[in-house]
Design a protein around this motif. Structure first.
Motif, PDB file in Angstrom:
ATOM      1  N   PRO A 315      39.598  39.552  49.913  1.00 40.93           N
ATOM      2  CA  PRO A 315      39.815  38.738  48.715  1.00 40.93           C
ATOM      3  C   PRO A 315      40.786  37.587  48.956  1.00 40.93           C
ATOM      4  O   PRO A 315      41.783  37.738  49.665  1.00 40.93           O
ATOM      5  CB  PRO A 315      40.400  39.741  47.712  1.00 40.93           C
ATOM      6  CG  PRO A 315      39.969  41.088  48.203  1.00 40.93           C
ATOM      7  CD  PRO A 315      39.944  40.973  49.692  1.00 40.93           C
ATOM      8  N   VAL A 316      40.490  36.440  48.369  1.00 39.45           N
ATOM      9  CA  VAL A 316      41.435  35.321  48.365  1.00 39.45           C
ATOM     10  C   VAL A 316      42.630  35.671  47.479  1.00 39.45           C
ATOM     11  O   VAL A 316      43.771  35.318  47.771  1.00 39.45           O
ATOM     12  CB  VAL A 316      40.743  34.039  47.876  1.00 39.45           C
ATOM     13  CG1 VAL A 316      41.725  32.885  47.774  1.00 39.45           C
ATOM     14  CG2 VAL A 316      39.580  33.669  48.804  1.00 39.45           C
ATOM     15  N   TYR A 317      42.378  36.365  46.401  1.00 38.93           N
ATOM     16  CA  TYR A 317      43.397  36.906  45.507  1.00 38.93           C
ATOM     17  C   TYR A 317      42.777  38.129  44.853  1.00 38.93           C
ATOM     18  O   TYR A 317      41.555  38.303  44.849  1.00 38.93           O
ATOM     19  CB  TYR A 317      43.813  35.889  44.430  1.00 38.93           C
ATOM     20  CG  TYR A 317      42.652  35.507  43.539  1.00 38.93           C
ATOM     21  CD1 TYR A 317      42.345  36.242  42.387  1.00 38.93           C
ATOM     22  CD2 TYR A 317      41.815  34.451  43.874  1.00 38.93           C
ATOM     23  CE1 TYR A 317      41.241  35.925  41.607  1.00 38.93           C
ATOM     24  CE2 TYR A 317      40.717  34.125  43.094  1.00 38.93           C
ATOM     25  CZ  TYR A 317      40.435  34.868  41.973  1.00 38.93           C
ATOM     26  OH  TYR A 317      39.335  34.561  41.202  1.00 38.93           O
ATOM     27  N   LEU A 318      43.611  38.995  44.312  1.00 41.14           N
ATOM     28  CA  LEU A 318      43.129  40.191  43.625  1.00 41.14           C
ATOM     29  C   LEU A 318      43.333  40.050  42.119  1.00 41.14           C
ATOM     30  O   LEU A 318      44.338  39.473  41.679  1.00 41.14           O
ATOM     31  CB  LEU A 318      43.872  41.428  44.124  1.00 41.14           C
ATOM     32  CG  LEU A 318      43.474  41.935  45.508  1.00 41.14           C
ATOM     33  CD1 LEU A 318      44.502  42.932  46.028  1.00 41.14           C
ATOM     34  CD2 LEU A 318      42.091  42.586  45.456  1.00 41.14           C
ATOM     35  N   PRO A 319      42.406  40.585  41.310  1.00 42.89           N
ATOM     36  CA  PRO A 319      42.611  40.556  39.861  1.00 42.89           C
ATOM     37  C   PRO A 319      43.946  41.164  39.454  1.00 42.89           C
ATOM     38  O   PRO A 319      44.631  40.646  38.557  1.00 42.89           O
ATOM     39  CB  PRO A 319      41.430  41.384  39.326  1.00 42.89           C
ATOM     40  CG  PRO A 319      40.365  41.225  40.369  1.00 42.89           C
ATOM     41  CD  PRO A 319      41.092  41.169  41.671  1.00 42.89           C
ATOM     42  N   GLY A 320      44.318  42.262  40.124  1.00 43.03           N
ATOM     43  CA  GLY A 320      45.587  42.908  39.799  1.00 43.03           C
ATOM     44  C   GLY A 320      46.787  42.030  40.024  1.00 43.03           C
ATOM     45  O   GLY A 320      47.824  42.171  39.354  1.00 43.03           O
ATOM     46  N   GLU A 321      46.704  41.101  40.981  1.00 43.42           N
ATOM     47  CA  GLU A 321      47.808  40.173  41.200  1.00 43.42           C
ATOM     48  C   GLU A 321      48.033  39.319  39.957  1.00 43.42           C
ATOM     49  O   GLU A 321      49.188  39.066  39.568  1.00 43.42           O
ATOM     50  CB  GLU A 321      47.550  39.269  42.400  1.00 43.42           C
ATOM     51  CG  GLU A 321      48.692  38.294  42.657  1.00 43.42           C
ATOM     52  CD  GLU A 321      48.414  37.275  43.743  1.00 43.42           C
ATOM     53  OE1 GLU A 321      49.333  36.471  44.032  1.00 43.42           O
ATOM     54  OE2 GLU A 321      47.299  37.265  44.296  1.00 43.42           O
ATOM     55  N   MET A 322      46.957  38.876  39.324  1.00 46.46           N
ATOM     56  CA  MET A 322      47.100  38.032  38.139  1.00 46.46           C
ATOM     57  C   MET A 322      47.757  38.816  37.002  1.00 46.46           C
ATOM     58  O   MET A 322      48.624  38.292  36.285  1.00 46.46           O
ATOM     59  CB  MET A 322      45.732  37.504  37.705  1.00 46.46           C
ATOM     60  CG  MET A 322      45.028  36.630  38.743  1.00 46.46           C
ATOM     61  SD  MET A 322      45.985  35.170  39.232  1.00 46.46           S
ATOM     62  CE  MET A 322      46.528  35.654  40.884  1.00 46.46           C
TER      63      MET A 322
END
Length: 435
Positions: A315-322
């Motif tokens: 992943p480029v970013y994770l939903p949980g990071e947001m």
């Protein structure tokens, strides 16, 4: 990146991806491509930048994961003969500017921003219409911001200008610059991207959502909490944005974790101290870490998750990071009610409701309703949810965890020395940080 084979064409090194009919210029080539007014070659250069960022042991995905993971206890070293990794693991004065991992992350990030800047500069060449030019710039601004924002997670300052003996600027200025790039890219995306560009670039990275994700990440790092919340809210958490691989260009972390010769998971603690250990029922633990036999005294822990197979996407970013960005930003604004709401969205999230199948599936937060207690819980969940994303060192500093000169240190350095190659070629390179 699908079915990649190297070919030589147009007097430069190029690559052709037959499955998705994409080509890119090899950014490692020293030959000067014909870019002025040449939209296809500018697109190929963007694809080359993505290839540089996401592949190989020298690329950013590998180097940032190991700089952060070996520093903060996420990873163990299997073979001390891997000298660069061993120096990162030992930390302190054991690491200097000659370390290959430092050299690789610095060099590839600087080349990423150089190639991205080349596209930004040449996008407005004669023969390129405005929509196409703005679309080229949107992708390139994303990669330039990514390079700058990532480097200041590991170095106290970096040069922003691409000139001889460029002056170094501090983290605050670098983050402001990265945010400005992303905001400019956001404007181009809002105006609509040209199909000529979107059909030519690698499609695994969802540009719009990734720009907003980086805006959320870098605004949080910069202390712009309201802006971080706004950007995180703009990310569609159901969309996957990933670095994509195949047999010719494998997942660089899975490839080396599989080798059983460099690094693996240290244990089931995710590098956390005893008072912040993950809940034993946390389903993110088996998502990321396994062992053939947990009953033996020293299990042989192994990394799974996004790093099982050479073909796995990262992943480029994770939903949980947001969600955790919003939780932290609310908590730092002392809006504890909203902070707990966002924290609970992570704690109670199940694998079935996450775009990547990553869920803790735990009860809602039941701790003290104080800012520090909530921040501690957010930190713990960032370390578990964002395992091996390279965020652990930045998080450890930002949350004020014990540093290398303190009792019960949770990281072995705060920032890294500047690579010797930079020092040898730039008289403005600052003194190395002491810790």
């Amino acid at each position: 990146m699908k079915k990649i084979i190297k070919i030589v064409a147009l007097g430069i090194f190029m690559m052709h991806i037959s499955a998705c009919d994409k080509v890119f210029l090899d950014p490692n080539s020293t030959l000067e491509p014909d870019l002025v007014g040449n939209t296809p070659n500018l697109i190929r250069l963007i694809n080359g930048v993505q290839q540089r960022w996401s592949t190989d042991r020298s690329g950013i995905l590998y180097t940032k994961t190991h700089l952060s993971g070996l520093n903060t206890g996420e990873l163990r070293l299997l073979n001390p003969g891997n000298g660069a990794e061993n120096e990162i693991l030992l930390g302190g004065n054991n690491i200097n500017g000659g370390n290959d991992i430092l050299k690789n992350i610095w060099t590839n990030a600087m080349l990423t921003r150089k190639e991205a800047t080349t596209v930004i500069t040449l996008a407005d060449s004669d023969g390129v219409d405005a929509s196409t030019a703005n679309s080229l710039k949107a992708y390139s601004l994303f990669y330039r911001a990514l390079a700058h924002g990532t480097l200041v997670e590991f170095f106290e300052s970096i040069p922003l200008e691409i000139i001889d003996n460029a002056s170094f600027v501090d983290r605050v200025a670098v983050l402001q610059n990265a945010i400005a790039d992303l905001q400019e890219a956001q404007g181009y995306i809002s105006s609509g991207l040209s199909s000529e560009v979107t059909s030519g670039v690698f499609s695994s990275v969802d540009l719009g959502n990734s720009v907003n994700a980086l805006l959320a990440r870098f605004n949080l790092m910069a202390g712009n909490y309201d802006a971080a919340i706004t950007a995180a809210n703009a990310v569609d958490l159901s969309v996957q944005s990933v670095w994509e691989f195949d047999a010719a260009v494998p997942n660089p972390l899975a490839f080396w974790f599989e080798s059983q010769n460099v690094t693996q998971a240290r244990d089931l603690t995710f590098g956390l101290p005893d008072d912040l250990l993950p809940d034993t029922d946390d389903e993110r633990i088996p998502f990321y870490i396994t062992a053939e036999d947990f009953t033996v005294p020293n299990p042989d822990f192994q990394i799974v998750g996004f790093y099982v197979d050479d073909l796995d996407d990262i992943p480029v970013y994770l939903p949980g990071e947001m969600l955790l960005i919003k939780a932290e930003a609310y908590a730092r604004n002392n809006d504890l009610v909203n902070a707990v709401t966002e924290l609970n969205n992570v704690l109670t999230k199940t694998s079935a409701t996450d775009a990547f199948g990553l869920g803790a599936n735990l009860p809602a937060y039941a701790g003290a309703l104080t800012q520090q207690a909530i921040l501690d819980e957010i930190y713990k969940n960032r370390r578990v949810e964002l395992y091996l994303t390279g965020a652990a060192l930045e998080d450890s500093r930002r949350f004020g965890r014990p540093g290398p000169t303190e009792a019960d240190a949770e990281r072995n350095r705060n920032f890294y020395p500047y690579p010797n190659d930079e020092r040898d070629n730039n008289t403005n390179t600052p003194a190395n940080p002491s810790t």
